[in-house]
Enzyme design. Sequence first.
Site, PDB file in Angstrom:
ATOM      1  N   HIS A 116      37.328  37.701  40.210  1.00 15.19           N
ATOM      2  CA  HIS A 116      38.520  38.647  40.144  1.00 15.19           C
ATOM      3  C   HIS A 116      38.752  39.219  38.806  1.00 15.19           C
ATOM      4  O   HIS A 116      38.503  38.393  37.759  1.00 15.19           O
ATOM      5  CB  HIS A 116      40.011  37.988  40.828  1.00 15.19           C
ATOM      6  CG  HIS A 116      40.637  37.079  39.920  1.00 15.19           C
ATOM      7  ND1 HIS A 116      40.899  35.990  40.381  1.00 15.19           N
ATOM      8  CD2 HIS A 116      41.042  36.919  38.582  1.00 15.19           C
ATOM      9  CE1 HIS A 116      41.510  35.219  39.326  1.00 15.19           C
ATOM     10  NE2 HIS A 116      41.602  35.890  38.196  1.00 15.19           N
ATOM     11  N   ASP A 120      49.042  42.680  34.772  1.00 13.66           N
ATOM     12  CA  ASP A 120      49.352  41.994  36.068  1.00 13.66           C
ATOM     13  C   ASP A 120      50.422  40.819  35.715  1.00 13.66           C
ATOM     14  O   ASP A 120      50.726  40.868  34.619  1.00 13.66           O
ATOM     15  CB  ASP A 120      47.978  41.432  36.545  1.00 13.66           C
ATOM     16  CG  ASP A 120      47.449  40.353  35.597  1.00 13.66           C
ATOM     17  OD1 ASP A 120      48.004  40.069  34.578  1.00 13.66           O
ATOM     18  OD2 ASP A 120      46.135  39.957  36.015  1.00 13.66           O
TER      19      ASP A 120
END
Length: 240
Positions: free
Chosen positions: A138, A67
């Site tokens: 998350h 990410d």
Amino acid sequence: MNLRTFPDYKALSAHAAQYIASFIGQKPNAVVCFASGSTPEGTYSLLAEQVRAGKLNLSQCHFIGLDEWVGFGPDDVGGCAYFLYRDLFTPAQLRADQITYFNAKATDLQAECQRIDDVISGFGGLDLLLVGVGENGHIALNEPGTSFRLRSHVVDLAESTKAVGQKYFTKATPLRQGITLGLHYLTEAREVILMASGPRKAAIMKEALTGPVTEQCPASIFQTQPSAHVWLDAAAAGKL
């Protein structure tokens, strides 16, 4: 899932490094995806030490970025790629052709998501995926409410992620979006590891591992993965 706890961060990092080194020893051309952040720093340091000592060969591996903050790249202090290069890619002397990372500065981020998906598909999927967990649950930058079925995608960051993310920067830095592998990859990877350390992760680990499986707590997806590894130090496991 296979849950294991360790007495402290040092023991957690040592176990993770040894497991990963053994995995790559058995599959030298593994396609690997590693999280950035503070939790795996110790693991990456140990892996880099093994490379320098000639005990681990990463020359045939390919590394996929997990990410990135939109607008940041490997040269931007505080970016996700920056820390992976600092902690592992550079000290382990990886070649540029061994690394595929999101271009989070791309003008067409959706095309960039497709590019990463195509690269992973071309390799036949991920062999090893190592992730951490945010205090809101998350995984990568898949925020609460994100579908478990997504592949690479762009996400609007939660306010808590924007706030916690400031610790990676030397000054206040606006964070609005991220680009990330989706949780579908967690269900497909051949080996999946979740690492968490410290007391600030204790509450979310209890929720993720003992509460309902829900997209409102992305980390709860690990309850659906019987072969996945969840490794915690004593502090992160403190509420279990």
